[in-house]
Design a protein around this motif. Structure first.
Motif, PDB file in Angstrom:
ATOM      1  N   ALA A  66       7.566  -1.514 -22.767  1.00 46.18           N
ATOM      2  CA  ALA A  66       7.475  -2.684 -21.886  1.00 46.18           C
ATOM      3  C   ALA A  66       8.779  -2.860 -21.104  1.00 46.18           C
ATOM      4  O   ALA A  66       8.756  -3.188 -19.908  1.00 46.18           O
ATOM      5  N   VAL A  67       9.903  -2.646 -21.770  1.00 48.98           N
ATOM      6  CA  VAL A  67      11.205  -2.730 -21.088  1.00 48.98           C
ATOM      7  C   VAL A  67      11.282  -1.658 -20.002  1.00 48.98           C
ATOM      8  O   VAL A  67      11.691  -1.926 -18.868  1.00 48.98           O
ATOM      9  N   GLU A  68      10.872  -0.433 -20.342  1.00 52.97           N
ATOM     10  CA  GLU A  68      10.886   0.651 -19.356  1.00 52.97           C
ATOM     11  C   GLU A  68       9.999   0.313 -18.158  1.00 52.97           C
ATOM     12  O   GLU A  68      10.394   0.509 -17.004  1.00 52.97           O
ATOM     13  N   GLU A  69       8.811  -0.197 -18.421  1.00 51.86           N
ATOM     14  CA  GLU A  69       7.907  -0.558 -17.327  1.00 51.86           C
ATOM     15  C   GLU A  69       8.532  -1.604 -16.411  1.00 51.86           C
ATOM     16  O   GLU A  69       8.418  -1.516 -15.183  1.00 51.86           O
ATOM     17  N   ALA A  70       9.177  -2.599 -16.987  1.00 47.96           N
ATOM     18  CA  ALA A  70       9.822  -3.637 -16.181  1.00 47.96           C
ATOM     19  C   ALA A  70      10.954  -3.041 -15.349  1.00 47.96           C
ATOM     20  O   ALA A  70      11.101  -3.369 -14.162  1.00 47.96           O
ATOM     21  N   GLN A  71      11.749  -2.167 -15.939  1.00 46.84           N
ATOM     22  CA  GLN A  71      12.839  -1.525 -15.189  1.00 46.84           C
ATOM     23  C   GLN A  71      12.279  -0.725 -14.022  1.00 46.84           C
ATOM     24  O   GLN A  71      12.806  -0.794 -12.909  1.00 46.84           O
ATOM     25  N   ARG A  72      11.224   0.025 -14.265  1.00 51.21           N
ATOM     26  CA  ARG A  72      10.630   0.825 -13.186  1.00 51.21           C
ATOM     27  C   ARG A  72      10.081  -0.064 -12.079  1.00 51.21           C
ATOM     28  O   ARG A  72      10.257   0.241 -10.894  1.00 51.21           O
ATOM     29  N   ALA A  73       9.426  -1.152 -12.450  1.00 49.99           N
ATOM     30  CA  ALA A  73       8.809  -2.031 -11.452  1.00 49.99           C
ATOM     31  C   ALA A  73       9.848  -2.763 -10.608  1.00 49.99           C
ATOM     32  O   ALA A  73       9.679  -2.912  -9.394  1.00 49.99           O
ATOM     33  N   VAL A  74      10.915  -3.236 -11.231  1.00 46.33           N
ATOM     34  CA  VAL A  74      11.885  -4.067 -10.519  1.00 46.33           C
ATOM     35  C   VAL A  74      13.030  -3.251  -9.916  1.00 46.33           C
ATOM     36  O   VAL A  74      13.443  -3.498  -8.783  1.00 46.33           O
ATOM     37  N   LEU A  75      13.539  -2.283 -10.651  1.00 44.34           N
ATOM     38  CA  LEU A  75      14.722  -1.550 -10.205  1.00 44.34           C
ATOM     39  C   LEU A  75      14.414  -0.259  -9.461  1.00 44.34           C
ATOM     40  O   LEU A  75      15.268   0.255  -8.739  1.00 44.34           O
ATOM     41  N   ALA A  76      13.216   0.281  -9.649  1.00 45.99           N
ATOM     42  CA  ALA A  76      12.800   1.544  -9.019  1.00 45.99           C
ATOM     43  C   ALA A  76      13.837   2.649  -9.200  1.00 45.99           C
ATOM     44  O   ALA A  76      14.264   3.286  -8.238  1.00 45.99           O
ATOM     45  N   PRO A  77      14.248   2.921 -10.441  1.00 40.62           N
ATOM     46  CA  PRO A  77      15.225   3.986 -10.666  1.00 40.62           C
ATOM     47  C   PRO A  77      14.601   5.371 -10.465  1.00 40.62           C
ATOM     48  O   PRO A  77      13.372   5.517 -10.457  1.00 40.62           O
ATOM     49  N   HIS A  78      15.455   6.361 -10.344  1.00 40.04           N
ATOM     50  CA  HIS A  78      14.992   7.745 -10.254  1.00 40.04           C
ATOM     51  C   HIS A  78      14.396   8.196 -11.587  1.00 40.04           C
ATOM     52  O   HIS A  78      13.415   8.921 -11.617  1.00 40.04           O
ATOM     53  N   LYS A  79      14.980   7.719 -12.700  1.00 41.40           N
ATOM     54  CA  LYS A  79      14.588   8.120 -14.045  1.00 41.40           C
ATOM     55  C   LYS A  79      14.999   7.029 -15.020  1.00 41.40           C
ATOM     56  O   LYS A  79      15.909   6.264 -14.755  1.00 41.40           O
ATOM     57  N   ILE A  80      14.312   6.955 -16.149  1.00 41.62           N
ATOM     58  CA  ILE A  80      14.704   6.079 -17.253  1.00 41.62           C
ATOM     59  C   ILE A  80      15.125   6.975 -18.412  1.00 41.62           C
ATOM     60  O   ILE A  80      14.401   7.897 -18.776  1.00 41.62           O
ATOM     61  N   ASN A  81      16.291   6.711 -18.979  1.00 44.85           N
ATOM     62  CA  ASN A  81      16.713   7.424 -20.189  1.00 44.85           C
ATOM     63  C   ASN A  81      16.420   6.546 -21.386  1.00 44.85           C
ATOM     64  O   ASN A  81      16.783   5.369 -21.410  1.00 44.85           O
TER      65      ASN A  81
END
Length: 145
Positions: A66-81
């Protein structure tokens, strides 16, 4: 040696805990080069994921995702580690780190030698998204029990 995470959970500073339930907490990590860096920390001092029950492990991972999904949705990073080491702090916790091709260490891990200085304006823009990120995390985490 006292556990740093146990100490943190005993007396968290204002704004450190984004969300929590009876089993774990989601913590904002104040890392200047990595706005959005988050830890998911088991409340009880437990060394290994395999010390948890299957249901508890599933709960931890549901929160991490859920944290990863929120980061992807709001921050649009290239990758999540995603990482769970615990060598220095043997207390179950997961690092959820948004990564960008222009971040200080990319493509190397965040503990590798610095590759470049972060652009202050870019970092400030990413930090400005933190309130929205934390709201998105809370929204996603409300349904997890």
């Amino acid at each position: 040696m006292a556990c740093d995470l146990c100490k943190l959970l005993e007396a968290p500073a204002e704004g450190v805990i984004i969300w929590g339930d009876a089993l774990l907490v989601v913590i904002h990590v104040d890392e200047a080069e990595y706005p959005g860096y988050t830890r998911v920390v088991w409340r009880e001092h437990v060394r290994e994921m395999s010390d948890l029950t299957a249901a508890q492990r599933q709960h931890v991972m549901a929160v991490v995702w859920a944290v990863e999904e929120a980061q992807r949705a709001v921050l649009a990073p290239h990758k999540i580690n995603l990482a769970s080491f615990g060598n220095m702090t043997p207390h179950v916790h997961w690092h959820v780190i948004p990564r960008y091709t222009d971040d200080a260490h990319f493509p190397q891990p965040t503990w590798a030698p610095v590759q470049r200085a972060g652009d202050p304006a870019v970092l400030a823009a990413r930090r400005a998204l933190l309130p929205a990120l934390h709201e998105a995390m809370i929204e996603r985490l409300q349904g997890i029990a």
